[in-house]
Design a protein around this motif. Structure first.
Motif, short mmCIF file in Angstrom:
data_model
loop_
_atom_site.label_atom_id
_atom_site.label_comp_id
_atom_site.label_asym_id
_atom_site.label_seq_id
_atom_site.Cartn_x
_atom_site.Cartn_y
_atom_site.Cartn_z
N ALA A 1 -5.62 -5.16 7.80
CA ALA A 1 -5.56 -4.44 6.57
C ALA A 1 -4.22 -3.50 6.94
O ALA A 1 -3.57 -3.39 5.67
CB ALA A 1 -6.72 -3.42 6.27
N ILE A 2 -4.04 -2.90 8.11
CA ILE A 2 -2.53 -2.16 8.30
C ILE A 2 -1.48 -2.88 8.09
O ILE A 2 -0.76 -2.52 7.29
CB ILE A 2 -2.92 -1.56 9.60
CG1 ILE A 2 -3.83 -0.51 9.88
CG2 ILE A 2 -1.44 -0.97 9.88
CD1 ILE A 2 -3.66 0.62 9.00
N CYS A 3 -1.52 -4.09 8.46
CA CYS A 3 -0.57 -4.93 8.31
C CYS A 3 -0.36 -5.32 6.88
O CYS A 3 0.75 -5.54 6.33
CB CYS A 3 -0.58 -6.49 9.19
SG CYS A 3 -0.57 -6.20 10.79
N HIS A 4 -1.44 -5.52 6.03
CA HIS A 4 -1.19 -6.01 4.62
C HIS A 4 -0.60 -4.90 3.89
O HIS A 4 0.29 -4.88 3.02
CB HIS A 4 -2.60 -6.36 4.16
CG HIS A 4 -2.70 -6.80 2.74
ND1 HIS A 4 -3.20 -5.84 1.68
CD2 HIS A 4 -2.54 -7.90 2.14
CE1 HIS A 4 -2.80 -6.61 0.68
NE2 HIS A 4 -2.60 -7.64 0.76
N LEU A 5 -1.15 -3.60 4.09
CA LEU A 5 -0.63 -2.39 3.55
C LEU A 5 0.94 -2.39 3.80
O LEU A 5 1.78 -2.16 3.12
CB LEU A 5 -1.39 -1.12 4.10
CG LEU A 5 -0.62 0.10 3.94
CD1 LEU A 5 -0.58 0.41 2.20
CD2 LEU A 5 -1.45 1.31 4.42
N ALA B 1 2.93 -4.66 4.75
CA ALA B 1 3.74 -5.69 3.74
C ALA B 1 3.92 -5.78 2.52
O ALA B 1 4.74 -5.74 1.96
CB ALA B 1 2.79 -7.13 4.13
N LEU C 1 8.68 -11.59 6.94
CA LEU C 1 8.54 -11.01 5.47
C LEU C 1 9.71 -10.55 4.97
O LEU C 1 10.11 -10.68 3.59
CB LEU C 1 7.51 -10.28 5.53
CG LEU C 1 6.94 -9.54 4.32
CD1 LEU C 1 6.47 -10.68 3.04
CD2 LEU C 1 6.09 -8.41 4.38
N HIS D 1 -6.09 0.46 0.25
CA HIS D 1 -4.84 1.14 0.69
C HIS D 1 -4.83 2.69 0.89
O HIS D 1 -4.19 3.22 1.78
CB HIS D 1 -3.37 0.56 0.08
CG HIS D 1 -3.22 -1.01 0.22
ND1 HIS D 1 -2.49 -1.69 -0.42
CD2 HIS D 1 -3.52 -1.88 1.13
CE1 HIS D 1 -2.29 -2.88 0.15
NE2 HIS D 1 -2.64 -2.91 1.12
N GLN E 1 -6.69 3.99 3.54
CA GLN E 1 -5.83 3.81 4.96
C GLN E 1 -4.80 4.85 4.98
O GLN E 1 -4.32 5.24 5.81
CB GLN E 1 -5.10 2.53 4.89
CG GLN E 1 -6.20 1.19 5.17
CD GLN E 1 -5.42 0.13 5.22
OE1 GLN E 1 -4.73 -0.34 6.10
NE2 GLN E 1 -5.67 -0.71 4.09
#
Lengths: 251, 251
Positions: free
Chosen positions: A157-161, A163, B194, B226, B229
């Motif tokens: 989820a950190i990677c998704h944020l 990204a 990315l 997000h 987080q």
């Protein structure tokens, strides 16, 4: 041959389909989609199904639907001994816990219908419901990419944020930069070489080294002149906030 | 041969020096710098001067110093019949009005000491104090680039604002995205493919077409996750503001 079923027909599914069709180690078993008509990017050779009850046995099921649909779709079919994977950055692995074997296969990339990406270079973040499946999912993922990373749902989820910021947010800022030009009757193409070099630079140096501009060098005259130009623009507040953020990171 | 004097020794001056030295139509007359010692990127063949009173006659004088120094430097020498140009995006042409012939030569690009830019592709925005000089500056600029545009000081300032957003601001967001990874013990290299594709996409489609992500598709669950987080992060407010901006442009 590894049999794969694709669930969903969006951009990521389209890219996965092409990877699967072009790799002799895979057999594309079925593609499930909600649309009554076969989406135009799915060729007639592919077994396209519109009823999820028609799903048959596969080694892997890749669920590539919007995040809030994963749970629903997952509960509508029985994967038996097959491994069910979702491809979402921000969805917990547990959403698939109705199955015996499940996990996550999240490619950290932005996908479009026109692209010709080199999948070997795309980081794939994986997770599994147990160690045996982890080995299997790792092996499966390495057929797609040489960059396979194991992570927890939280780390993913950190990677998704991250990204989202690096891709969606930067793209939006370029859009705003172009909009400012267009509102002033200047052709936005004038920015193209700068945009290219902005990101080419990051091949040679870090973002800290590449940072330049009035905010970094505390050039208040320029900043004030920019703020005057942005007076009454919907970008004024964002200009101030980003300038503040650049400054605070250099303290 | 066109004689050119460079005033200033920063990144842009360095890039201009290389262009001038590598083009047989130019002769690099002198380089003026404030530093007592010859900067290491200026070779011994170049006439490096530390006292502006030692400046001699040239066809063109390129003032590549920080914006707030242009006026001071410009007032310290007599260009006689030579044309004095500053290279700033955000400085009015009038700052040079102590000279007879003057104008602006603003390359819309981000410069570094390591780069190997193709100057032919860099847009150069020009301005002149009269029509005769405009012709001369245009001819001079076309030796550097095939993309020479005439603009007023106001239009040029709009381009500079837009360039600040497209370059400095996007670079800062990539920096923040990397920082979030590093704070969580994740290698920032995972973002590289990315970032590359984010900007490669803009060769094939517009920023509007390239925009994706939770803000665009009003995916509140992902946005809330997000925000959780980012709780207590210095990026929280910026996340909200950019998300709001993405949404308001899609209304």
């Amino acid at each position: 041959m590894i049999e794969v079923t694709l669930i969903g027909t969006g951009r990521l599914s389209f890219n996965l389909m092409n990877e699967i069709l072009n790799n002799k180690r895979f057999k594309l078993n079925q593609v499930f989609g909600r649309s009554k008509f076969r989406p135009k990017h799915i060729s007639d050779d592919v077994d396209y199904i519109k009823e999820i009850k028609n799903i048959n046995n596969s080694d892997f099921y890749l669920i590539a639907v919007s995040d809030n649909e994963i749970y629903n779709v997952s509960n509508q079919f029985d994967a038996k001994e097959g491994i069910v994977l979702h491809v979402s950055g921000n969805t917990n692995i547990n959403v698939l816990s109705n199955h015996k074997n499940y996990g996550v296969f999240y490619p950290l990339q932005t996908f479009s219908y026109e692209t010709n990406l080199n999948f070997r270079e795309i980081p794939i973040i994986i997770e599994a419901n147990n160690k045996i499946n982890q080995k299997k999912i790792e092996k499966f993922s390495k057929i797609f990419s040489k960059k396979v990373c194991k992570m927890s749902s939280n780390e993913r989820a950190i990677c998704h944020l991250s990204a989202t910021i690096a891709n969606n947010f930067t793209n939006h800022l370029v859009f705003k930069a172009e909009q400012i030009l267009e509102k002033n009757g200047i052709d936005k193409k004038i920015l193209q070489p700068l945009i290219k070099e902005t990101f080419n630079k990051l091949d040679r140096m870090t973002t800290s080294e590449a940072q330049t501009g009035p905010a970094l060098r505390n050039d208040n005259l320029t900043i004030e002149s920019h703020l005057r130009q942005l007076n009454e623009s919907d970008f004024l507040n964002l200009y101030k906030e980003i300038t503040k953020s650049i400054r605070s990171n250099e303290l």
